[in-house]
Design an enzyme around this catalytic site. Structure first.
Site, mmCIF file in Angstrom:
data_model
loop_
_atom_site.group_PDB
_atom_site.id
_atom_site.type_symbol
_atom_site.label_atom_id
_atom_site.label_comp_id
_atom_site.label_asym_id
_atom_site.label_seq_id
_atom_site.Cartn_x
_atom_site.Cartn_y
_atom_site.Cartn_z
ATOM 1 N N LYS A 188 64.924 44.432 90.228
ATOM 2 C CA LYS A 188 64.758 45.331 91.378
ATOM 3 C C LYS A 188 66.102 45.887 91.840
ATOM 4 O O LYS A 188 66.246 47.074 92.106
ATOM 5 C CB LYS A 188 64.083 44.593 92.556
ATOM 6 C CG LYS A 188 62.725 43.995 92.220
ATOM 7 C CD LYS A 188 62.063 43.371 93.443
ATOM 8 C CE LYS A 188 62.789 42.160 94.009
ATOM 9 N NZ LYS A 188 62.765 40.974 93.139
ATOM 10 N N ARG A 212 57.811 40.675 101.639
ATOM 11 C CA ARG A 212 57.475 39.564 100.744
ATOM 12 C C ARG A 212 56.260 38.790 101.229
ATOM 13 O O ARG A 212 55.851 37.832 100.570
ATOM 14 C CB ARG A 212 58.659 38.597 100.681
ATOM 15 C CG ARG A 212 59.560 38.754 99.443
ATOM 16 C CD ARG A 212 60.723 37.836 99.656
ATOM 17 N NE ARG A 212 61.411 37.387 98.482
ATOM 18 C CZ ARG A 212 62.570 37.901 98.055
ATOM 19 N NH1 ARG A 212 63.106 38.939 98.651
ATOM 20 N NH2 ARG A 212 63.177 37.379 97.020
ATOM 21 N N ARG A 271 72.399 35.294 84.544
ATOM 22 C CA ARG A 271 73.111 35.922 85.663
ATOM 23 C C ARG A 271 74.137 34.943 86.223
ATOM 24 O O ARG A 271 75.266 35.301 86.508
ATOM 25 C CB ARG A 271 72.109 36.357 86.742
ATOM 26 C CG ARG A 271 72.751 36.967 87.975
ATOM 27 C CD ARG A 271 71.777 37.796 88.776
ATOM 28 N NE ARG A 271 70.903 36.974 89.616
ATOM 29 C CZ ARG A 271 69.889 37.461 90.328
ATOM 30 N NH1 ARG A 271 69.599 38.742 90.285
ATOM 31 N NH2 ARG A 271 69.145 36.672 91.073
ATOM 32 N N ARG A 312 75.356 32.698 92.844
ATOM 33 C CA ARG A 312 74.391 32.522 93.938
ATOM 34 C C ARG A 312 73.892 31.087 93.976
ATOM 35 O O ARG A 312 73.531 30.517 92.946
ATOM 36 C CB ARG A 312 73.205 33.467 93.733
ATOM 37 C CG ARG A 312 73.452 34.839 94.295
ATOM 38 C CD ARG A 312 72.304 35.773 93.997
ATOM 39 N NE ARG A 312 71.009 35.292 94.451
ATOM 40 C CZ ARG A 312 69.933 36.056 94.520
ATOM 41 N NH1 ARG A 312 69.976 37.316 94.157
ATOM 42 N NH2 ARG A 312 68.792 35.558 94.951
HETATM 43 P P1 AMP Z 1 66.628 38.093 96.894
HETATM 44 O O1 AMP Z 1 68.059 38.494 96.846
HETATM 45 O O2 AMP Z 1 65.718 39.247 97.220
HETATM 46 O O3 AMP Z 1 66.191 37.352 95.656
HETATM 47 O O4 AMP Z 1 66.472 37.059 98.116
HETATM 48 C C1 AMP Z 1 67.176 35.844 98.128
HETATM 49 C C2 AMP Z 1 66.562 34.901 99.165
HETATM 50 O O5 AMP Z 1 66.657 35.491 100.466
HETATM 51 C C3 AMP Z 1 65.074 34.610 98.981
HETATM 52 O O6 AMP Z 1 64.824 33.581 98.036
HETATM 53 C C4 AMP Z 1 64.691 34.205 100.397
HETATM 54 O O7 AMP Z 1 65.169 32.913 100.716
HETATM 55 C C5 AMP Z 1 65.489 35.204 101.229
HETATM 56 N N1 AMP Z 1 64.748 36.466 101.447
HETATM 57 C C6 AMP Z 1 65.106 37.698 101.002
HETATM 58 N N2 AMP Z 1 64.226 38.624 101.390
HETATM 59 C C7 AMP Z 1 63.273 37.961 102.085
HETATM 60 C C8 AMP Z 1 62.066 38.366 102.726
HETATM 61 N N3 AMP Z 1 61.660 39.644 102.716
HETATM 62 N N4 AMP Z 1 61.333 37.419 103.367
HETATM 63 C C9 AMP Z 1 61.732 36.130 103.387
HETATM 64 N N5 AMP Z 1 62.848 35.674 102.786
HETATM 65 C C10 AMP Z 1 63.620 36.577 102.138
#
Ligand code: AMP
Length: 192
Positions: free
Chosen positions: A13, A87, A126, A138
């Protein structure tokens, strides 16, 4: 045009959002990036969400909806790419309300479809690549957290497919193709 890029962790994404930023001048709104920024700058909210994020669980709807609201109220753009948001179903409802309040519409929801085994490989890679390049890895890019993140995706996020399908907004493309072919697949959907 405002769009959502939907897909499990490692689906690509962020990469595809970057192409759309470069090619179409859209603005990427990644809640993951916003939360990581809060975490690394040590804000109160960042401290509160750090452990939850590292475990791979979702942070509360209230927090992420607040972050998106703030961006939508302060950033002007010809179009937004929502990356990693919504989400959950309450987040999807909230996004609909926010866009309506601002006189904007949600134009497309595009899912990048990728098989689980490929996701695991991508995330592990990654982490390795970041480490090799001397970049920070990360905290949630490890197999244990990834399992939790995938579980959260299927349980809490995948119901959004039906939600947006019922509204006639859902489309999907093969996220396992070569990066440039995925870019073309996304472009075709956006221009159709
Ligand atoms: P991402 O970078 O999108 O993979 O997000 C990393 C982490 O941030 C996720 O595993 C969640 O812990 C948190 N996170 C990101 N976006 C959301 C969301 N829309 N709702 C809840 N938690 C989120």
């Amino acid at each position: 045009m405002n769009i959502i890029l939907l897909g499990p962790p490692g689906a690509g994404k962020g990469t595809q959002a970057q192409f759309l930023v470069e090619e179409r001048g859209m603005v990427q709104l990644s809640t993951g990036d916003m939360l990581r920024e809060a975490k690394s700058s040590g804000t109160e909210m960042g401290k509160r969400v750090a452990e939850v994020m590292d475990r791979g669980e979702l942070v509360t709807d209230e927090i992420v909806i607040g972050l998106i609201r703030e961006k939508l109220e302060t950033v002007d753009a010809p179009g937004f790419i929502f990356d990693g948001f919504p989400r959950t179903l309450p987040q999807a409802d909230a996004l609909g309300e926010l866009l309506k309040e601002m006189g904007r519409t949600l134009d497309k929801v595009i899912e990048l479809k990728v098989d689980d085994e490929i996701l695991v490989g991508r995330i592990v890679n990654r982490a390795k690549e970041a480490a090799a390049a001397g970049k920070p890895v990360r905290a949630d890019d490890n197999e244990d957290s990834l399992r939790v993140r995938l579980g959260a995706y299927y349980k809490q996020t995948s119901p959004l497919v039906g939600y947006y399908w019922a509204k006639g907004q859902y489309q999907s493309t093969d996220g396992m193709a070569a990066m440039d072919d995925v870019r073309k697949g996304v472009a075709e959907l956006l221009d159709s």
